[in-house]
Write a protein that holds these residues in place. Structure first.
Motif, PDB file in Angstrom:
ATOM      1  N   ALA A 223       1.364  -1.148  -0.392  1.00 14.30           N
ATOM      2  CA  ALA A 223      -0.120  -0.038  -0.506  1.00 14.30           C
ATOM      3  C   ALA A 223       0.997   1.329  -0.114  1.00 14.30           C
ATOM      4  CB  ALA A 223      -0.629   0.071   1.116  1.00 14.30           C
TER       5      ALA A 223
ATOM      6  N   ARG B  82       0.827   4.802  -3.054  1.00 12.81           N
ATOM      7  CA  ARG B  82       1.195   5.545  -2.314  1.00 12.81           C
ATOM      8  C   ARG B  82       1.991   6.394  -3.309  1.00 12.81           C
ATOM      9  NH1 ARG B  82      -1.309   8.699  -0.105  1.00 12.81           N
ATOM     10  NH2 ARG B  82      -0.661  10.680   0.507  1.00 12.81           N
TER      11      ARG B  82
ATOM     12  N   HIS C 259      -7.033   2.889  -5.904  1.00 14.59           N
ATOM     13  CA  HIS C 259      -7.401   3.411  -4.722  1.00 14.59           C
ATOM     14  C   HIS C 259      -6.662   4.556  -3.998  1.00 14.59           C
ATOM     15  CE1 HIS C 259      -9.700   4.051  -1.201  1.00 14.59           C
ATOM     16  NE2 HIS C 259      -8.552   4.255  -0.699  1.00 14.59           N
TER      17      HIS C 259
ATOM     18  N   ALA D 295      -8.370   8.439  -4.312  1.00 12.05           N
ATOM     19  CA  ALA D 295      -7.999   9.248  -3.228  1.00 12.05           C
ATOM     20  C   ALA D 295      -7.889  10.707  -3.267  1.00 12.05           C
ATOM     21  CB  ALA D 295      -7.491   8.135  -1.773  1.00 12.05           C
TER      22      ALA D 295
ATOM     23  N   SER E  27      -8.748  14.247  -4.443  1.00 13.70           N
ATOM     24  CA  SER E  27     -10.166  15.050  -4.226  1.00 13.70           C
ATOM     25  C   SER E  27      -8.603  16.048  -3.601  1.00 13.70           C
ATOM     26  CB  SER E  27     -10.578  14.641  -2.817  1.00 13.70           C
ATOM     27  OG  SER E  27      -9.902  14.543  -1.827  1.00 13.70           O
TER      28      SER E  27
END
Lengths: 482, 257
Positions: free
Chosen positions: A276, A280, A319, A323, A326
């Motif tokens: 994860a 990122r 994802h 994410a 925004s």
């Protein structure tokens, strides 16, 4: 809102003809006034810059120039400085990048030009930067001194904010009189930086000019191309070929063409905890500058065999991109850009029809990932957060998959163990990769990097040597000779 | 499609910017009549009114300092005269506070006055607004009060003592009110956002703090004003008709209770 671009020492605003360019994004618009110089003005400006550089810049110690650059950069790093505030306000509108990307990108980029970094940069290329100020002894005997060009022309391209500062600062450090041609897509930072320098050290400010001519205006370009003795240019291969064809044969030409970057993720980086976090970092590289930088990733190769499969990693990355939207929204795309993204997606969806690919993200989402399980050679993406993930059995397969792009390779973002990092770097270097970066750091080259594998400062200078023999011979003519 | 808040009257305090403005616009997009309360930023409040109308709702702006019971009473009177009832109250306004993890005051440095100011801004404002609006809420059916608190109450990632303590008190205030007003058909709930970005109040929160929070957040980002608005609309709607006295965390899973 109206803002004047460029930096034209010796010319007042009224002397110059201005062309208006309007930029709109994020619900605002800005009118940028671009200077259009007449032939006589252009020639006189080049002559002035050359003369001022000869009389002032060339006689200054490089430490003074570095200190002035440092002071200008400090102001641009100060979030309360009026110019910094102006940059944060206008650059998102002009370039279309979201305000947060611009703000964070400016800081991480500008801080690579502080005094300690400039010193490292000088030491990286020269070992002993004293050769820029005087003849210095060399280990083989004799003395050597480095001379920068008298008049260096920069031809900038693209819309990554402040990219122009890179070559402008290189030119200043080697004491070149500099004339920079603004990129029409980001025509502000270079002029702001030049005017700050002029305010801090007017003698240095008189040795650089920031100009503009319309892309394709050969007559305007020719004046500058013929006045310069070195030309550093950015753009597509077609643009670069056009410039080179018009240059006098004695002019040194330093081109930086379009590049393709890619990522590589080893199975050791794909366990349940790290996957994860790595996703990122990869998302950060994709989002920063919408993949338009020469260092941005267009494809990521993901190794099988880790606890998280390439398909699982694709979900993570999807994802992260969703994410991040925004906080770093993608600008509304122009018809042309939207068409390119749609064409890219269509091609991937066609591939997905026969089961060879999986497309993540819908047509309405501001990102798309396609994941394929069979090896594919490197290929450009549709930009604007479109990315192909290619599963491979071993990262060692990747050099063969990217090798056909040898002349377009630059940055590889690698997430792998130390031992493999070195082994892979050797293979990547052999196929033309010039920069191995950490994933997440692809868009932030470190201070003193070798852009496109070249020596950014050394490539600009010529070395004058006093041979050992000349020294010995001179002894024979000394007044104190016995 | 029937709009969820057609013919409903909604008061949003502190609605001229940030989270309050987003809540006002979200209600307007569902057909509501919004009372955009503000303290001093008239121009900003009018632009929210404008945005509400563009979104398909109706809106008026009323200035009132929600910690001043006389000003609040005047606002209630005007709502009573002009509209005659109220269906939803969103207590969003709070006392000015600078969320700056590096410059925040540590416990020994915080005066009791600072606590009191936050208490006045959170519980005092909710108290004044609820008391003044209750007669108007009574006339509606299925009225709802939503109070904006903070997930810092459950997990003080950064100990903003005075602010968070006041928000904790507001949760207690809300539960008591829920107990008392339940029999009258008025529900009282809280929405507890995590760090909301972008807002003026969170502008001083540095990048690395945001990154740390994001890394600990299962949904991997910070809250936006619209995320908060979504939860507020849910708690104001009949979809949450059997929910009262609760605190809904809107922080991407950072706090799970």
């Amino acid at each position: 809102m109206k803002v004047f671009a460029g930096h034209l020492p010796g010319l007042s605003r009224d002397d110059v003809e201005w062309r208006e360019a309007t930029f709109s994004a994020w619900g605002e618009s800005v009118k940028v006034m671009l200077p259009v110089l007449h032939e006589a003005q252009a020639r006189a400006l080049c002559a002035d810059i050359r003369a001022h550089a000869g009389a002032r810049l060339k006689t200054m110690e490089v430490a003074r120039i570095a200190a002035a650059i440092d002071a200008a950069i400090a102001r641009l790093l100060d979030r309360d400085h009026p110019l910094r505030r102006e940059a944060e306000r206008l650059l998102p509108v002009v370039t279309g990048y979201d305000p947060e990307t611009v703000r964070l990108g400016l800081t991480s980029y500008l801080k690579t030009f502080r005094l300690p970094q400039l010193k490292r940069f000088l030491a990286e290329d020269f070992g002993n930067p004293g050769v820029l100020d005087a003849f210095e002894p060399t280990p083989k005997g004799g003395f050597v001194r480095a001379y920068g060009p008298e008049l260096l022309l920069h031809v900038w391209a693209g819309n990554v904010p402040g990219l122009s500062l890179w070559s402008l600062i290189c030119g200043l450090l080697v004491k070149a009189g500099s004339v920079g041609k603004l990129a029409s897509a980001e025509p502000l930072m270079a002029g702001w930086f030049a005017s700050l320098l002029a305010e801090i050290d007017p003698e240095i400010g008189a040795c650089l000019a920031i100009v503009w001519w319309k892309g394709g205006d050969a007559a305007a370009a020719d004046i500058f191309l013929h006045e310069a003795d070195t030309v550093m240019a950015y753009g597509s291969n077609a643009t670069l070929a056009g410039l080179r064809a018009r240059l006098p044969v004695t002019t040194r030409f330093l081109p930086h063409g379009h590049k393709i970057g890619f990522g590589m993720i080893g199975r050791e980086a794909l366990d349940s905890r790290k996957a994860a976090a790595v996703a990122r970092l990869a998302a950060c590289d994709v989002i920063r500058y919408e993949q338009q930088g020469c260092y941005s990733p267009q494809m990521i190769f993901v190794e099988r065999g880790g606890p998280v499969s390439p398909a699982g990693f694709a979900r993570h990355l999807g994802h992260e991109l969703a994410a991040a939207a925004s906080r770093h929204p993608r600008r509304r795309l122009s018809a042309g850009d939207a068409g390119a993204v749609a064409a890219w997606r269509n091609a991937q969806e066609l591939q997905a029809l026969d089961g060879a690919a999986t497309v993540l993200g819908g047509p309405g989402d501001p990102w798309s990932i396609v994941h394929v399980e069979s090896p594919e050679p490197l290929h450009p993406s549709g930009l604007y957060r479109t990315l192909k993930l290619v599963a491979v059995d071993s990262l060692e397969e990747v050099p063969a998959l990217v090798g056909r792009f040898r002349h377009f390779l630059q940055t590889a973002g690698v997430a792998a163990s130390p031992e493999r990092l070195h082994r892979l770097a050797a293979l990547l270097g052999a196929v033309g990769v010039t920069r191995v970066a950490a994933l997440g750091g692809m868009t932030s080259p470190e201070a003193g990097w070798h852009h496109d594998g070249r020596f950014s400062l050394l490539d600009l200078v010529t070395m004058t040597e006093i041979e050992r023999g000349a020294e010995l011979a001179a002894e024979g003519f000394a007044p104190y000779v016995d | 499609m029937k709009l969820k808040f057609r013919d409903k009257v909604i008061l949003v305090t502190g609605a001229s910017r940030g989270i309050g403005a987003a809540i006002a616009k979200a209600f307007a997009a569902e057909g509501g009549l919004i009372i955009v309360n503000y303290r001093t930023s008239e121009a900003a409040a009018l632009s929210v009114v404008d945005a509400c109308r563009k979104a398909g709702g109706e809106a008026i702006a009323i200035a009132a300092d929600v910690t001043d019971s006389q000003a609040v009473a005047a606002m209630a009177e005007r709502i009573g005269q002009d509209i005659g009832r109220l269906d939803v109250v969103v207590n969003n306004a709070f006392a000015p506070y600078r969320f700056d993890p590096e410059q925040r005051q540590r416990f020994p440095e915080i005066s009791w006055g600072a606590y009191r100011a936050q208490f006045d801004g959170a519980v005092g404002a909710a108290y004044a607004v609820c008391r003044a609006m209750l007669p108007l809420l009574d006339r509606g059916q299925g009225a709802s009060i939503v109070n904006i608190v903070s997930d810092l109450v459950a997990q003080p990632s950064i100990p903003y003592h005075d602010y968070t303590t006041a928000k904790a008190a507001l949760i207690g205030f809300s539960r008591n009110l829920a107990g008392e007003l339940g029999p009258q058909g008025i529900r009282v709930n809280c929405v507890a956002p995590g760090l909301v970005h972008p807002t003026d109040s969170s502008a001083a929160t540095k990048e690395d703090v945001r990154e740390t929070l994001i890394a600990q957040t299962p949904l991997r980002r910070l809250a936006t004003p619209n995320d908060v608005a979504g939860a507020v609309l849910f708690l104001a709607s009949e979809w949450s008709g059997f929910v009262t006295g609760q605190t809904l965390h809107v922080d991407g899973g950072l706090v799970m209770e």
